[in-house]
Write a protein that holds these residues in place. Structure first.
Motif, PDB file in Angstrom:
ATOM      1  N   LYS A 150       0.927  -1.149   0.075  1.00 21.39           N
ATOM      2  CA  LYS A 150       0.050   0.019  -0.351  1.00 21.39           C
ATOM      3  C   LYS A 150       0.986   1.147   0.139  1.00 21.39           C
ATOM      4  N   ASP A 154       0.591   4.889  -1.915  1.00 17.71           N
ATOM      5  CA  ASP A 154       0.572   6.129  -1.176  1.00 17.71           C
ATOM      6  C   ASP A 154       1.320   7.059  -1.788  1.00 17.71           C
ATOM      7  N   SER A 176      -3.308   2.967   1.247  1.00 13.06           N
ATOM      8  CA  SER A 176      -3.958   2.908   2.754  1.00 13.06           C
ATOM      9  C   SER A 176      -5.232   3.505   2.851  1.00 13.06           C
ATOM     10  N   LYS A 177      -5.517   4.786   1.780  1.00 15.56           N
ATOM     11  CA  LYS A 177      -6.867   5.345   1.910  1.00 15.56           C
ATOM     12  C   LYS A 177      -7.850   4.244   1.628  1.00 15.56           C
ATOM     13  N   GLU A 180      -8.518   2.362   4.789  1.00 12.23           N
ATOM     14  CA  GLU A 180      -9.155   3.242   5.553  1.00 12.23           C
ATOM     15  C   GLU A 180     -10.588   3.646   5.516  1.00 12.23           C
ATOM     16  N   ILE A 181     -11.052   3.857   4.359  1.00 13.14           N
ATOM     17  CA  ILE A 181     -12.646   4.226   3.984  1.00 13.14           C
ATOM     18  C   ILE A 181     -13.263   2.887   4.173  1.00 13.14           C
ATOM     19  N   GLY A 183     -12.615   0.751   6.248  1.00 12.87           N
ATOM     20  CA  GLY A 183     -12.555   0.218   7.666  1.00 12.87           C
ATOM     21  C   GLY A 183     -11.962  -1.199   7.747  1.00 12.87           C
ATOM     22  N   ASP A 185      -8.674  -2.992   9.028  1.00 13.49           N
ATOM     23  CA  ASP A 185      -7.329  -2.885   9.695  1.00 13.49           C
ATOM     24  C   ASP A 185      -7.117  -4.255  10.405  1.00 13.49           C
ATOM     25  N   THR A 205      -1.833  -5.648  10.259  1.00 14.65           N
ATOM     26  CA  THR A 205      -2.218  -4.745   9.148  1.00 14.65           C
ATOM     27  C   THR A 205      -2.395  -5.242   8.050  1.00 14.65           C
TER      28      THR A 205
END
Length: 575
Positions: A150, A154, A176-177, A180-181, A183, A185, A205
Motif C-alpha cells: 500500500k 501511497d 492505505s486510503k 481506511e475508507i 474500515g 485494519d 495490518t
C-alpha cells in the motif's frame, strides 16, 4: 438495424439474370447472400456459397442456383465478394457484466512494476477530479518475493483511494486510503478464511494486496456506489467491442459486483431497448457451501428466459489458481509441498448439490483450475449420471489447466465439455515464472490439454474468461484461435509452443471450439453455432480465409461484419 445497412455500406446488391428469371411473386426469403466462402461448421464440414435469411432465421444454405426455390420479388440479394463467412463466435466462458466493472481506468498490462506505477501516477494527474483512482491488469508474476504494498501506492496519492485490479480479476492492489475508507485494519476478520482475505504485515495490518472477489467487494463497495447505472455505463462501453470481435453469444459464468438478479435485469433491459448485440446465457454463481444454490437459481431460471437473455445453469467455484497456492492438484506443489489448499466447496457438498441439480435438469459449469478439482467434479457428475434418469446433459468443466492423464478420456465418456481459454495456451511470462515454480516442467508441459481431450472423444470449447487472465486479458476469439493453434501468443513466437508442437490444435478444431462446440456446451447447438437451415442468423464475415493463411497471422484478420439475430451489429466501413 437490419440488413439494409449491409447493402449500403458493405456489399453491392446485385440481381443476376438467373435469379431474376426465377423470382416469384410471393418470396419467402428477405435476404440472399451469395458469392461467399461459407464454412458452415455443420457435422459434414459443408462449405457453401449462398445463404437465405428470413427474419432472424436461416432458411437456405447451399449454392447460388438453389436460391431459386426460396427467393422472389422483394428479396434483397447481397454479394459477399468472396469473403469467408463463419457462424457468429460463441464465447464459452465470459463475464460481460463483471468485466465492465473491472476494466476501468488505467490499463496496467505491462511487464514492469515501475511502468505500472508510472501509468497510475499519470492517470491520477490527468484525472484530479475523480474520487477514486482505478486501474486494471496488474500482472502477478512481476514480484519474485512478496507483492505490491500500500505504501508504494501511497506515494502516488495518499488522499484518494487507489484500487488496481490484478490481471486475473481475483486479486487487487490498493493504498492505505482505500483500507481506511473501507474500515479494514488489523482487527478485521478475513472475509472467507483460507480463500478470500487480506495479505497482512507481521503486525496484522493489511499490506496492500486483496485476494479473491468477496474481500475485493468488501473494499470496493465502500469506495464507490456499485449500482446499476455505474455498471450499465461500463457494459455499454464494452458491448460494441464484443460485436466488433465477431462475438454473437456469451456464456456468462457469473455476475459479480451487483446482485445476480440485478445483473441479469441489466442485460434484459439492454435487450428490451435494442442495445444488446450479443446473446447472454448466464449461471447462478455459487462459492458459498453454506448456501443452497438450487432455489435461487430456479427462481432466476423462471424470471430470465428469453432468446437474448436467460439464466440456465449453476456455476460452481471449486478452487483458485496456482499463483496463490489455492488450485487443487493431485500432487504437491513443487516449490511448496506443504501447501494444502481446501476446496471452496467441500467434496461431499459438491456431490450432493450436483446430484440434486442434475436431477432437476440443471447443468453445472465449474471453475476447476487443478487436476484434483477436475477429478472431483467429474466424480460428482459420474455419480449424478449413475443415480438420475437419462437426459441431454451439458455439464462443463472450465479452465481445467491440468487434467490427470487418467481423467482425459472421462470427458468424452461422461459427455462433459472441457472449456478453456485459447489466449492462455502459451508459455507466457506468468507461465514461465509462477507456474513453472509451482508445478515444475513436466506438469507444465501437460497444461491445457485441448487436443488430447478432443482426440479422446471429448467436446472442447473456447471461452476467454474475460476480463480474467493469467497474463493478458483478451476477449477477441481470433486471438484465442491463433494461440490455441500455435500454442504461442502473438509476438512471442520465439518461445517454444506450450506442450510442444504435438499440442498444437488443428485450425478446424479451434474454429469449432469457438462456434458449434461452445454452443453445444451451452445446450444451444440446436439454435446457434453453425450455419444451417432453421438456426438463428448469427454470422461473422472475415477479411481472410482462416484455412488458407499462415496461422501465425490469424489474429490480424479483420472482422468485416457481424450479424446477430439477423441484425448487423458490426460494420467495419462505419468506423
Amino acid at each position: 438495424m437490419k440488413w439494409m445497412t449491409i447493402t449500403i455500406g458493405l456489399l453491392t446488391a446485385i440481381a443476376t439474370n438467373a435469379l431474376a428469371q426465377t423470382a416469384r411473386l410471393n418470396p419467402t426469403t428477405d435476404y440472399a447472400l451469395i458469392n461467399g466462402v461459407i464454412h458452415t461448421m455443420d457435422e459434414a464440414g459443408t462449405v457453401a456459397e449462398a445463404i437465405g435469411i428470413t427474419g432472424n432465421e436461416i432458411v437456405y444454405v447451399g449454392d447460388a442456383a438453389g436460391l431459386a426455390n426460396v427467393i422472389g420479388i422483394g428479396t434483397e440479394v447481397i454479394d459477399l465478394e468472396g469473403n469467408m463467412v463463419l457462424p457468429g463466435f460463441v464465447e464459452g466462458h465470459m463475464h460481460p457484466t463483471a468485466g465492465a466493472l473491472i476494466m476501468r481506468g488505467a490499463d496496467l498490462q505491462i511487464d514492469s512494476i515501475d511502468g505500472i506505477l508510472e501509468r497510475v501516477r499519470t492517470y491520477a494527474e490527468e484525472n484530479p477530479e475523480l474520487p477514486i483512482i482505478h486501474g486494471y491488469g496488474v500482472r502477478l508474476h512481476l514480484w519474485d518475493d512478496g507483492y505490491g504494498t500500500k505504501e508504494m501506492l501511497d506515494e502516488i496519492d495518499a488522499d484518494r483511494p487507489i484500487f488496481l485490479w490484478g490481471v486475473d480479476g481475483h486479486q487487487a492492489w490498493v493504498n492505505s486510503k482505500a483500507f481506511e475508507i473501507a474500515g479494514i485494519d488489523e482487527n478485521t476478520p478475513e472475509t472467507v478464511p483460507g480463500f478470500s482475505f487480506f495479505r497482512r504485515n507481521e503486525d496484522g495490518t493489511p499490506a496492500g494486496w486483496i485476494v479473491e472477489v468477496p474481500a475485493q467487494m468488501q473494499v470496493l463497495s465502500k469506495l464507490i456506489d456499485l449500482n446499476i447505472d455505474y455498471t450499465k455505463a461500463g457494459v455499454r462501453e464494452w458491448l460494441p467491442r464484443f460485436a466488433a470481435a465477431g462475438i454473437t453469444t456469451a456464456h456468462d459464468y457469473g455476475i459479480q459486483g451487483l446482485g445476480q438478479d440485478e445483473g441479469f435485469q441489466l442485460m434484459a433491459d439492454l435487450a428490451a431497448s435494442g442495445e444488446l448485440p450479443i446473446r447472454v446465457q448466464g449461471n447462478f454463481y455459487w462459492n458459498d457451501p453454506n448456501l443452497d444454490p438450487i432455489p435461487p437459481l430456479e427462481a432466476m431460471r423462471e424470471q430470465f428466459d428469453t432468446d437474448l437473455v436467460s439464466a440456465r445453469g449453476l456455476k460452481i467455484n471449486m478452487d483458485g489458481g496456482d499463483d496463490a497456492y489455492s488450485a487443487l492438484y493431485t500432487e504437491p506443489y513443487s516449490d511448496n509441498p506443504d501447501a494444502s489448499p481446501n476446496p471452496i466447496i467441500p467434496f461431499d457438498t459438491l456431490n450432493e448439490t450436483v446430484l440434486r441439480a442434475d436431477a432437476a435438469g440443471i447443468n453445472v459449469v465449474c471453475h476447476c483450475f487443478g487436476d484434483a478439482a477436475v477429478r472431483a467434479v467429474l466424480d460428482a457428475i459420474e455419480l449424478a449420471i449413475s443415480q438420475n434418469p437419462p437426459r441431454d446433459r451439458r455439464h462443463v468443466i472450465s479452465h481445467a489447466m491440468l487434467v490427470h492423464p487418467d481423467d482425459i478420456p472421462r470427458f468424452g465418456e461422461l459427455g462433459v465439455t472441457w472449456d478453456s481459454t485459447g489466449a492462455w495456451m502459451s508459455l507466457d511470462p506468468a507461465m514461465q515464472s509462477v507456474t513453472l515454480q509451482r508445478l515444475g516442467d513436466e506438469r507444465v508441459k501437460q497444461y491445457s490439454p485441448m487436443r488430447a481431450i478432443a482426440e479422446a472423444g471429448g467436446n472442447v470449447s473456447l471461452g476467454s474468461d474475460w476480463p480474467a487472465a493469467g497474463y493478458i486479458s483478451e476477449y477477441r476469439p481470433l486471438v484465442a484461435i491463433r494461440t490455441a493453434v500455435m500454442r504461442q501468443l502473438p509476438g512471442r513466437d520465439d518461445v517454444p509452443p506450450l506442450g510442444g508442437e504435438e499440442a498444437r490444435v488443428p485450425i478446424d478444431l479451434a474454429i469449432r471450439a469457438n462456434t458449434i462446440n461452445a454452443a453445444y456446451g451451452m445446450g444451444k447447438d440446436h439454435e446457434i453455432g453453425s450455419i444451417e437451415v432453421g438456426k438463428l442468423a448469427d454470422l461473422v464475415v472475415l477479411s481472410e480465409n482462416l484455412y488458407e493463411i499462415d496461422p501465425n497471422t490469424i489474429h490480424d484478420v479483420e472482422v468485416l461484419y457481424t450479424i446477430m439475430d439477423g441484425n448487423l451489429t458490426w460494420d467495419h466501413t462505419k468506423q
